[in-house]
Design a protein around this motif. Structure first.
Motif, PDB file in Angstrom:
ATOM      1  N   LYS A  13       0.764  -1.133  -0.031  1.00 46.35           N
ATOM      2  CA  LYS A  13      -0.081  -0.199   0.232  1.00 46.35           C
ATOM      3  C   LYS A  13       0.905   1.193   0.004  1.00 46.35           C
ATOM      4  O   LYS A  13       1.734   1.277   0.875  1.00 46.35           O
ATOM      5  N   LEU A  14       0.510   2.285  -0.966  1.00 51.05           N
ATOM      6  CA  LEU A  14       1.060   3.513  -0.909  1.00 51.05           C
ATOM      7  C   LEU A  14       0.002   4.358  -0.412  1.00 51.05           C
ATOM      8  O   LEU A  14      -0.967   4.597  -1.280  1.00 51.05           O
ATOM      9  N   HIS A  15       0.374   5.279   0.480  1.00 48.86           N
ATOM     10  CA  HIS A  15      -0.611   5.978   0.972  1.00 48.86           C
ATOM     11  C   HIS A  15      -0.228   7.444   0.648  1.00 48.86           C
ATOM     12  O   HIS A  15       0.930   7.884   0.507  1.00 48.86           O
ATOM     13  N   PHE A  16      -1.224   8.290   0.507  1.00 45.61           N
ATOM     14  CA  PHE A  16      -1.274   9.634   0.062  1.00 45.61           C
ATOM     15  C   PHE A  16      -2.475  10.470   0.543  1.00 45.61           C
ATOM     16  O   PHE A  16      -3.391   9.926   0.665  1.00 45.61           O
ATOM     17  N   TYR A  17      -2.353  11.675   0.555  1.00 42.55           N
ATOM     18  CA  TYR A  17      -3.406  12.608   0.829  1.00 42.55           C
ATOM     19  C   TYR A  17      -3.686  13.281  -0.746  1.00 42.55           C
ATOM     20  O   TYR A  17      -2.708  13.634  -1.259  1.00 42.55           O
ATOM     21  N   THR A  18      -4.697  13.589  -0.855  1.00 42.94           N
ATOM     22  CA  THR A  18      -5.076  14.141  -2.318  1.00 42.94           C
ATOM     23  C   THR A  18      -5.962  15.272  -2.203  1.00 42.94           C
ATOM     24  O   THR A  18      -7.123  15.239  -1.262  1.00 42.94           O
ATOM     25  N   GLY A  22      -7.040  20.512 -11.159  1.00 44.33           N
ATOM     26  CA  GLY A  22      -6.200  21.128 -11.916  1.00 44.33           C
ATOM     27  C   GLY A  22      -5.079  20.071 -12.533  1.00 44.33           C
ATOM     28  O   GLY A  22      -5.298  18.762 -12.032  1.00 44.33           O
ATOM     29  N   PRO A  23      -3.997  20.235 -13.023  1.00 46.80           N
ATOM     30  CA  PRO A  23      -2.960  19.517 -13.148  1.00 46.80           C
ATOM     31  C   PRO A  23      -2.294  18.618 -12.033  1.00 46.80           C
ATOM     32  O   PRO A  23      -2.213  19.334 -10.821  1.00 46.80           O
ATOM     33  N   ALA A  24      -1.762  17.403 -12.233  1.00 45.09           N
ATOM     34  CA  ALA A  24      -1.257  16.719 -11.041  1.00 45.09           C
ATOM     35  C   ALA A  24       0.037  17.349 -10.528  1.00 45.09           C
ATOM     36  O   ALA A  24       1.019  17.670 -11.354  1.00 45.09           O
ATOM     37  N   LEU A  25       0.115  17.486  -9.235  1.00 39.71           N
ATOM     38  CA  LEU A  25       1.327  17.857  -8.802  1.00 39.71           C
ATOM     39  C   LEU A  25       1.645  16.704  -7.386  1.00 39.71           C
ATOM     40  O   LEU A  25       0.821  16.769  -6.641  1.00 39.71           O
ATOM     41  N   VAL A  26       2.747  15.928  -7.950  1.00 41.50           N
ATOM     42  CA  VAL A  26       3.031  14.965  -6.722  1.00 41.50           C
ATOM     43  C   VAL A  26       3.996  15.645  -5.668  1.00 41.50           C
ATOM     44  O   VAL A  26       5.313  16.253  -6.219  1.00 41.50           O
ATOM     45  N   MET A  27       3.857  15.481  -4.269  1.00 39.98           N
ATOM     46  CA  MET A  27       4.699  16.226  -3.337  1.00 39.98           C
ATOM     47  C   MET A  27       5.327  15.055  -2.359  1.00 39.98           C
ATOM     48  O   MET A  27       4.734  14.405  -2.042  1.00 39.98           O
ATOM     49  N   MET A  28       6.555  15.015  -2.203  1.00 39.77           N
ATOM     50  CA  MET A  28       7.274  14.138  -1.461  1.00 39.77           C
ATOM     51  C   MET A  28       8.016  14.745  -0.290  1.00 39.77           C
ATOM     52  O   MET A  28       8.793  15.929  -0.705  1.00 39.77           O
ATOM     53  N   PHE A  49      -3.670  23.004  -8.637  1.00 39.59           N
ATOM     54  CA  PHE A  49      -3.207  21.694  -8.956  1.00 39.59           C
ATOM     55  C   PHE A  49      -4.035  20.639  -8.147  1.00 39.59           C
ATOM     56  O   PHE A  49      -4.746  20.964  -7.260  1.00 39.59           O
ATOM     57  N   THR A  50      -4.291  19.487  -8.896  1.00 38.64           N
ATOM     58  CA  THR A  50      -4.700  18.465  -8.081  1.00 38.64           C
ATOM     59  C   THR A  50      -3.538  17.860  -7.397  1.00 38.64           C
ATOM     60  O   THR A  50      -2.421  17.165  -7.847  1.00 38.64           O
ATOM     61  N   VAL A  51      -3.161  18.011  -6.091  1.00 42.20           N
ATOM     62  CA  VAL A  51      -2.196  17.592  -5.281  1.00 42.20           C
ATOM     63  C   VAL A  51      -2.327  16.181  -4.574  1.00 42.20           C
ATOM     64  O   VAL A  51      -3.336  15.713  -4.258  1.00 42.20           O
ATOM     65  N   PHE A  52      -1.096  15.400  -4.699  1.00 36.66           N
ATOM     66  CA  PHE A  52      -0.768  14.232  -4.027  1.00 36.66           C
ATOM     67  C   PHE A  52       0.343  14.239  -3.169  1.00 36.66           C
ATOM     68  O   PHE A  52       1.259  14.490  -3.794  1.00 36.66           O
ATOM     69  N   CYS A  53       0.087  14.323  -1.845  1.00 30.49           N
ATOM     70  CA  CYS A  53       0.997  14.280  -0.845  1.00 30.49           C
ATOM     71  C   CYS A  53       1.371  12.694  -0.520  1.00 30.49           C
ATOM     72  O   CYS A  53       0.427  12.108   0.289  1.00 30.49           O
ATOM     73  N   VAL A  54       2.447  12.270  -1.057  1.00 28.39           N
ATOM     74  CA  VAL A  54       2.715  10.810  -0.837  1.00 28.39           C
ATOM     75  C   VAL A  54       3.659  10.644   0.264  1.00 28.39           C
ATOM     76  O   VAL A  54       4.366  11.006   0.549  1.00 28.39           O
ATOM     77  N   ASP A  55       3.083   9.625   1.054  1.00 32.89           N
ATOM     78  CA  ASP A  55       3.986   8.958   2.245  1.00 32.89           C
ATOM     79  C   ASP A  55       5.132   7.866   1.285  1.00 32.89           C
ATOM     80  O   ASP A  55       4.730   7.072   0.843  1.00 32.89           O
ATOM     81  N   THR A  56       6.459   8.237   1.901  1.00 32.36           N
ATOM     82  CA  THR A  56       7.407   7.419   1.118  1.00 32.36           C
ATOM     83  C   THR A  56       7.193   6.081   1.527  1.00 32.36           C
ATOM     84  O   THR A  56       6.956   5.984   2.632  1.00 32.36           O
ATOM     85  N   TYR A  94       7.273  18.087  -6.695  1.00 30.72           N
ATOM     86  CA  TYR A  94       7.747  18.938  -5.592  1.00 30.72           C
ATOM     87  C   TYR A  94       8.499  17.732  -4.626  1.00 30.72           C
ATOM     88  O   TYR A  94       7.691  16.879  -4.069  1.00 30.72           O
ATOM     89  N   GLY A  95       9.878  18.053  -4.261  1.00 32.42           N
ATOM     90  CA  GLY A  95      10.257  17.235  -3.234  1.00 32.42           C
ATOM     91  C   GLY A  95      11.165  18.090  -2.374  1.00 32.42           C
ATOM     92  O   GLY A  95      11.745  19.169  -2.668  1.00 32.42           O
ATOM     93  N   SER A  96      11.047  17.678  -0.946  1.00 27.90           N
ATOM     94  CA  SER A  96      12.065  18.631   0.149  1.00 27.90           C
ATOM     95  C   SER A  96      12.947  17.599   0.626  1.00 27.90           C
ATOM     96  O   SER A  96      12.413  16.307   0.906  1.00 27.90           O
ATOM     97  N   ALA A  97      14.222  17.810   0.652  1.00 27.27           N
ATOM     98  CA  ALA A  97      15.305  17.174   1.189  1.00 27.27           C
ATOM     99  C   ALA A  97      15.237  15.637   0.610  1.00 27.27           C
ATOM    100  O   ALA A  97      15.493  15.622  -0.477  1.00 27.27           O
ATOM    101  N   THR A  98      14.811  14.570   1.294  1.00 29.80           N
ATOM    102  CA  THR A  98      14.909  13.149   1.044  1.00 29.80           C
ATOM    103  C   THR A  98      13.831  13.285  -0.308  1.00 29.80           C
ATOM    104  O   THR A  98      13.950  12.647  -1.373  1.00 29.80           O
ATOM    105  N   GLY A  99      12.801  13.846  -0.261  1.00 30.98           N
ATOM    106  CA  GLY A  99      11.698  14.247  -1.249  1.00 30.98           C
ATOM    107  C   GLY A  99      12.395  14.745  -2.662  1.00 30.98           C
ATOM    108  O   GLY A  99      12.118  14.143  -3.698  1.00 30.98           O
ATOM    109  N   ALA A 100      13.266  15.755  -2.396  1.00 29.99           N
ATOM    110  CA  ALA A 100      13.986  16.119  -3.443  1.00 29.99           C
ATOM    111  C   ALA A 100      14.716  15.254  -4.115  1.00 29.99           C
ATOM    112  O   ALA A 100      14.765  15.217  -5.498  1.00 29.99           O
TER     113      ALA A 100
END
Length: 344
Positions: A13-18, A22-28, A49-56, A94-100
């Motif tokens: 299972k990959l968990h995310f908040y959405t 608009g266009p898709a933006l995946v945030m890590m 954006f249609t945002v997807f905040c993904v749990d690694t 979009y990614g920050s630190a590890t997400g980047a």
């Protein structure tokens, strides 16, 4: 309002908040936190954006990968399958630190499947510093029934905003800035406790990947955010000092955290018009079943946060006394839940 969802790939299972449209933006997210840390920024972006905040995988509410990852490719291979199933044909990342670093590796592996990359807290470390970090930055945080691992966590958290890397406390690495409020230190400590003994898996892989040479190889439009108050600003500057191709640009932000958020949001929203819109497969999304932590909760509120970190030990000991049948891992889950359920 965000929705908590999962997509299942090979029984994982990959968990995310959405949220948003608009266009898709995946945030890590950074390690060892989770997608929850990105929700405030995601809400600012959700109008465009249609945002997807993904749990690694292995963090937050996502299952760990079946085979322990050896490098970031193991993560991006799984993420590519998940994005394809969700109909995310060419999202922005979009990614920050590890997400980047995940975003960079994803862009290198699947350049045709990304429209734009936004890199936040992305840096370059020389080989000497990287080797020292890998040897000293990631202590064993396996839960111990006596709670001694809590001392290590509080030391890390307390030094994290005073030195970078936190494990080197000489003047050379001093940040010379005020200590963060206790509520922030508590939040970061909880991130480590939630991530558990395997907090370092993606974290280490990202540090190994933090090289300007990888960014140079990107072929798609990429923005590197440079904020003057980041704890890694000198290393972001090291990345920007590389000879970067014309598709990669720095975006410089002065000011405080509020200005950073405002300017990043404004810039990313302006780019949204350049991102193609695809039909997202709602049918691939599942609702994550509720999981309740089972333990005997003390009748009092958990001990108040204080600067020495002793409160974590006090809370731990109360839970151990009330739950003598639980092992250290279960006590740790109970500790996180006890504070989460009394966050007010």
């Amino acid at each position: 309002m965000s929705k908590s969802r999962i997509v299942t790939i090979d029984d994982q299972k990959l968990h995310f908040y959405t949220m948003g449209k608009g266009p898709a933006l995946v945030m890590m997210h950074p390690s060892p936190s989770s997608a929850e840390s990105l929700l405030p920024l995601a809400k600012e972006l959700a109008e465009n954006f249609t945002v997807f905040c993904v749990d690694t995988p292995g963090y937050g509410k996502s299952d760990p990968l079946v085979k322990k990852p050896e490098n970031l490719r193991d993560y991006t291979r799984f993420l590519n399958k998940a994005f394809f199933k969700l109909g995310l044909e060419k999202p922005a990342l979009y990614g920050s630190a590890t997400g980047a670093q995940l975003a960079i590796r994803y862009g290198l592996e699947y350049p045709e499947a990304v429209s734009h990359i936004f890199l936040d807290n992305s840096a370059h470390f020389d080989d000497d510093l990287r080797d020292k970090v890998l040897k000293n930055y990631f202590p064993d945080l396996t839960p111990k029934i006596n709670g001694n691992h809590l001392d290590i966590i509080w030391t890390m958290v307390s030094q994290m905003f005073q030195f970078f890397p936190w494990c080197f406390t000489t003047e050379e690495y001093a940040l010379n800035r005020p200590q963060m409020p206790l509520v922030v230190l508590q939040m970061v400590a909880m991130d480590y406790l939630k991530a558990g003994e395997h907090y370092d898996v993606a974290y280490k892989a990202a540090f190994k990947h933090e090289k300007g040479e990888f960014v140079q190889q990107l072929k798609i439009p990429t923005t590197i955010f440079r904020w003057n108050n980041s704890i890694i600003t000198p290393y972001i500057d090291s990345l920007l000092a590389f000879e970067l191709p014309s598709n990669i640009n720095g975006f410089y932000i002065e000011g405080d955290a509020a200005e950073r958020s405002m300017k990043m949001t404004s810039f990313m929203n302006s780019i949204s018009k350049q991102i193609p819109i695809h039909t997202i497969k709602e049918s691939a999304m599942e609702v994550l079943p509720d999981e309740q932590v089972i333990y005997v909760k003390p009748t009092t509120y958990p001990p108040k946060i204080e600067a020495t970190g002793k409160y974590l030990h006090d809370a731990w000991n109360q839970l151990v006394l009330s739950n003598t049948h639980l092992n250290a891992k279960a006590i740790q889950e109970s500790l996180v839940d006890w504070y989460s359920s009394n966050s007010e």
